[in-house]
Design an enzyme around this catalytic site. Sequence first.
Site, PDB file in Angstrom:
ATOM      1  N   GLU A 240       5.702  -3.444   0.740  1.00  0.00           N
ATOM      2  CA  GLU A 240       5.684  -3.096  -0.691  1.00  0.00           C
ATOM      3  C   GLU A 240       4.902  -1.796  -0.792  1.00  0.00           C
ATOM      4  O   GLU A 240       3.677  -1.806  -0.887  1.00  0.00           O
ATOM      5  CB  GLU A 240       4.984  -4.199  -1.499  1.00  0.00           C
ATOM      6  CG  GLU A 240       5.661  -5.552  -1.443  1.00  0.00           C
ATOM      7  CD  GLU A 240       6.913  -5.627  -2.312  1.00  0.00           C
ATOM      8  OE1 GLU A 240       7.215  -4.653  -3.041  1.00  0.00           O
ATOM      9  OE2 GLU A 240       7.597  -6.658  -2.246  1.00  0.00           O
TER      10      GLU A 240
ATOM     11  N   CYS B 212       1.661   0.681  -8.769  1.00  0.00           N
ATOM     12  CA  CYS B 212       2.802   1.124  -7.959  1.00  0.00           C
ATOM     13  C   CYS B 212       3.989   1.411  -8.876  1.00  0.00           C
ATOM     14  O   CYS B 212       4.842   2.240  -8.559  1.00  0.00           O
ATOM     15  CB  CYS B 212       3.164   0.072  -6.929  1.00  0.00           C
ATOM     16  SG  CYS B 212       3.347  -1.563  -7.641  1.00  0.00           S
TER      17      CYS B 212
ATOM     18  N   GLY C  21       0.830  -1.201   0.000  1.00  0.00           N
ATOM     19  CA  GLY C  21       0.000   0.000   0.000  1.00  0.00           C
ATOM     20  C   GLY C  21       0.861   1.245   0.000  1.00  0.00           C
ATOM     21  O   GLY C  21       2.022   1.218  -0.426  1.00  0.00           O
ATOM     22  N   SER C  22       0.293   2.320   0.523  1.00  0.00           N
ATOM     23  CA  SER C  22       0.984   3.607   0.473  1.00  0.00           C
ATOM     24  C   SER C  22       2.119   3.686   1.498  1.00  0.00           C
ATOM     25  O   SER C  22       2.148   2.923   2.473  1.00  0.00           O
ATOM     26  CB  SER C  22      -0.022   4.724   0.752  1.00  0.00           C
ATOM     27  OG  SER C  22      -0.618   4.484   2.014  1.00  0.00           O
TER      28      SER C  22
ATOM     29  N   GLY D 178       2.644   2.187   5.410  1.00  0.00           N
ATOM     30  CA  GLY D 178       3.871   1.543   5.892  1.00  0.00           C
ATOM     31  C   GLY D 178       4.396   2.208   7.156  1.00  0.00           C
ATOM     32  O   GLY D 178       4.868   1.545   8.081  1.00  0.00           O
TER      33      GLY D 178
HETATM   34  P1  NAD Z   1      -3.473   2.277   1.243  1.00  0.00           P
HETATM   35  O1  NAD Z   1      -2.170   2.472   1.927  1.00  0.00           O
HETATM   36  O2  NAD Z   1      -4.531   3.288   1.427  1.00  0.00           O
HETATM   37  O3  NAD Z   1      -4.120   0.870   1.685  1.00  0.00           O
HETATM   38  C1  NAD Z   1      -3.457  -0.350   1.450  1.00  0.00           C
HETATM   39  C2  NAD Z   1      -3.962  -1.385   2.431  1.00  0.00           C
HETATM   40  O4  NAD Z   1      -3.496  -1.062   3.726  1.00  0.00           O
HETATM   41  C3  NAD Z   1      -5.487  -1.470   2.554  1.00  0.00           C
HETATM   42  O5  NAD Z   1      -5.856  -2.809   2.719  1.00  0.00           O
HETATM   43  C4  NAD Z   1      -5.765  -0.665   3.810  1.00  0.00           C
HETATM   44  O6  NAD Z   1      -6.949  -1.025   4.458  1.00  0.00           O
HETATM   45  C5  NAD Z   1      -4.559  -1.041   4.653  1.00  0.00           C
HETATM   46  N1  NAD Z   1      -4.190  -0.098   5.707  1.00  0.00           N
HETATM   47  C6  NAD Z   1      -4.014   1.234   5.593  1.00  0.00           C
HETATM   48  N2  NAD Z   1      -3.612   1.751   6.766  1.00  0.00           N
HETATM   49  C7  NAD Z   1      -3.524   0.715   7.641  1.00  0.00           C
HETATM   50  C8  NAD Z   1      -3.167   0.603   9.013  1.00  0.00           C
HETATM   51  N3  NAD Z   1      -2.807   1.669   9.724  1.00  0.00           N
HETATM   52  N4  NAD Z   1      -3.176  -0.628   9.574  1.00  0.00           N
HETATM   53  C9  NAD Z   1      -3.528  -1.715   8.868  1.00  0.00           C
HETATM   54  N5  NAD Z   1      -3.889  -1.661   7.567  1.00  0.00           N
HETATM   55  C10 NAD Z   1      -3.889  -0.469   6.962  1.00  0.00           C
HETATM   56  O7  NAD Z   1      -3.137   2.080  -0.321  1.00  0.00           O
HETATM   57  P2  NAD Z   1      -4.125   1.953  -1.562  1.00  0.00           P
HETATM   58  O8  NAD Z   1      -4.704   3.282  -1.875  1.00  0.00           O
HETATM   59  O9  NAD Z   1      -5.057   0.797  -1.385  1.00  0.00           O
HETATM   60  O10 NAD Z   1      -3.099   1.534  -2.711  1.00  0.00           O
HETATM   61  C11 NAD Z   1      -2.293   2.420  -3.403  1.00  0.00           C
HETATM   62  C12 NAD Z   1      -0.904   2.468  -2.823  1.00  0.00           C
HETATM   63  O11 NAD Z   1      -0.346   1.161  -2.770  1.00  0.00           O
HETATM   64  C13 NAD Z   1       0.058   3.264  -3.699  1.00  0.00           C
HETATM   65  O12 NAD Z   1       0.893   4.018  -2.866  1.00  0.00           O
HETATM   66  C14 NAD Z   1       0.845   2.192  -4.441  1.00  0.00           C
HETATM   67  O13 NAD Z   1       2.099   2.609  -4.909  1.00  0.00           O
HETATM   68  C15 NAD Z   1       0.950   1.152  -3.390  1.00  0.00           C
HETATM   69  N6  NAD Z   1       1.219  -0.156  -3.971  1.00  0.00           N
HETATM   70  C16 NAD Z   1       2.488  -0.669  -3.852  1.00  0.00           C
HETATM   71  C17 NAD Z   1       2.794  -1.889  -4.436  1.00  0.00           C
HETATM   72  C18 NAD Z   1       4.173  -2.451  -4.347  1.00  0.00           C
HETATM   73  O14 NAD Z   1       4.333  -3.632  -4.641  1.00  0.00           O
HETATM   74  N7  NAD Z   1       5.188  -1.693  -3.985  1.00  0.00           N
HETATM   75  C19 NAD Z   1       1.803  -2.610  -5.117  1.00  0.00           C
HETATM   76  C20 NAD Z   1       0.520  -2.067  -5.197  1.00  0.00           C
HETATM   77  C21 NAD Z   1       0.240  -0.843  -4.617  1.00  0.00           C
END
Ligand code: NAD
Length: 512
Positions: free
Chosen positions: A266, A300, A244-245, A249
Amino acid sequence: MTNPTAAPPAAGTMAAAVRKALSALGVDPDGLTGPHEARSPITGEVLARTAEHTEADVAEKVGAAHEAFLTWRDVPAPVRGNLVKRWGQLLTEHKAELALLVTAEAGKIESEALGEVQEMIDICDLAVGQSRQLFGRTLPSERPGHRLAETWHPLGVVGVISAFNFPVAVYAWNAALALVCGNAVVWKPAETAYLSAIGADALLARAVREVGAPEGVRQLLLADRVVGQAFVDDPRVALVSATGSVRMGREVAPRVASRFGRVLLELGGNNAAIVAPSADLDLALRGIVFSAAGTAGQRCTTLRRLIVHSSVADELVERIAAAYRTLTIGDPSAEGTLVGPLISRASFEAQQRALARAVEEGGEVVVGGGRVLVAEAPDAFYVEPAVVRMPGQAGVVQEETFAPILYVLTYERLEEAIALQNGVPQGLSSAIFTQDQAEAERFLSSAGSDCGIANVNIGTSGAEIGGAFGGEKETGGGRESGTDAWQAYMRRATNTVNYSGELPLAQGVKFL
Ligand code: NAD
């Protein structure tokens, strides 16, 4: 000239197709009830209602997974491979239905949604082979009559948190390897992707039943980020693999670290491609347009920065702009559409804010950026992919805006281009387009790209599962899928076996 558009399907059409796909995947759509509204970014309509799990469910699901792990770890790894093999077969049989859910929920065009399910099938193949290769090393002992070896063992419960933009493939990357390594898996998908997750999980659940694996070895946790925090805090979750974002992380990593759990991160990227004067511009153009505008800029690995030699910049930018004007925007399930919707209003607003800021910072919008109303769907957000020439990369260019905006920068010397490429906090994917081998090698050398992925004459997105996938710096340092990524799902033990009948101590120490 405006882009060609494809109007979304009439209200109700997609919900009906989703019901049919769920049934084919073994999920009774009438059995899906609860407070969560699963919406489609294509029209903004509600496709179905599902459960929304609570903190009590976290405890129950992690507990059940842990219980199953105690049995699963004793099943020989090649036999565990049979589970993943069967999942891969079921995914192959039901590729179209699962891809339909991905299109409906994530807004991916059909070929990319099919590609996403293909990636799941590919990682299953890889994991099945891996199940016979969880090898450790044997090392020479300094003591006579001793054997020194490393052995690998499963961790326990692996928690997978996935992002909306790869709603099922990233889960498969983790689950296929984690399962052959002997772990149980609990999956918390993105809030916008519950139906795709229910579909993918139903096929795994069926495979579990068919091969006689312990029922609890897979668990689906339909939970928002608040409940997600209880999940990452659970000490029974040995590894939290979170995609995720960068913001996510930053929240998750310290929480897991505070209980000495493991993380595999990731996170976001801010990917760049360098275009050298010798580049084949026809090839570069295709690589750039797919990487920058594909998936509506929501990968991503999406290309966000183009670092182009000043001698070819005007020509290339003009050709990209011309190509952008031909992209069909709209219904991702319609044939010929190349750019689907953004996931949400928040994404659209972030895109508009980033463009306004780019202009404030001296940028010039060459093409695109506006909202495209493909139909009377006020809750669906389609945009024209944008190209913006920037005077430098301070400010907005440093950030990942999860929308199709390509910032263009120019350079004179390769060292300057590499410094620009590396001059952002993220470190996921990078590329160079050049016909000059020495330039390509410099880009790939230790003094070149600092990213986890560095490509030559190919765009930044569209990785194969055979290579380890992940990035450096704020991207989090994790590696998933191929090569030795399986080791992240195991713990290593060093074993010394003494068959000498004596007790010589290491380093010649004398005692007793
Ligand atoms: P996001 O960070 O909003 O959410 C990702 C996941 O994390 C969701 O399931 C969300 O519910 C969970 N989450 C968020 N905060 C949390 C917390 N505090 N505790 C537990 N879980 C939590 O991201 P998004 O909008 O769904 O996806 C887009 C982002 O993901 C972009 O930044 C993209 O670059 C990244 N991404 C990275 C990769 C990679 O392999 N590097 C792959 C796909 C997406």
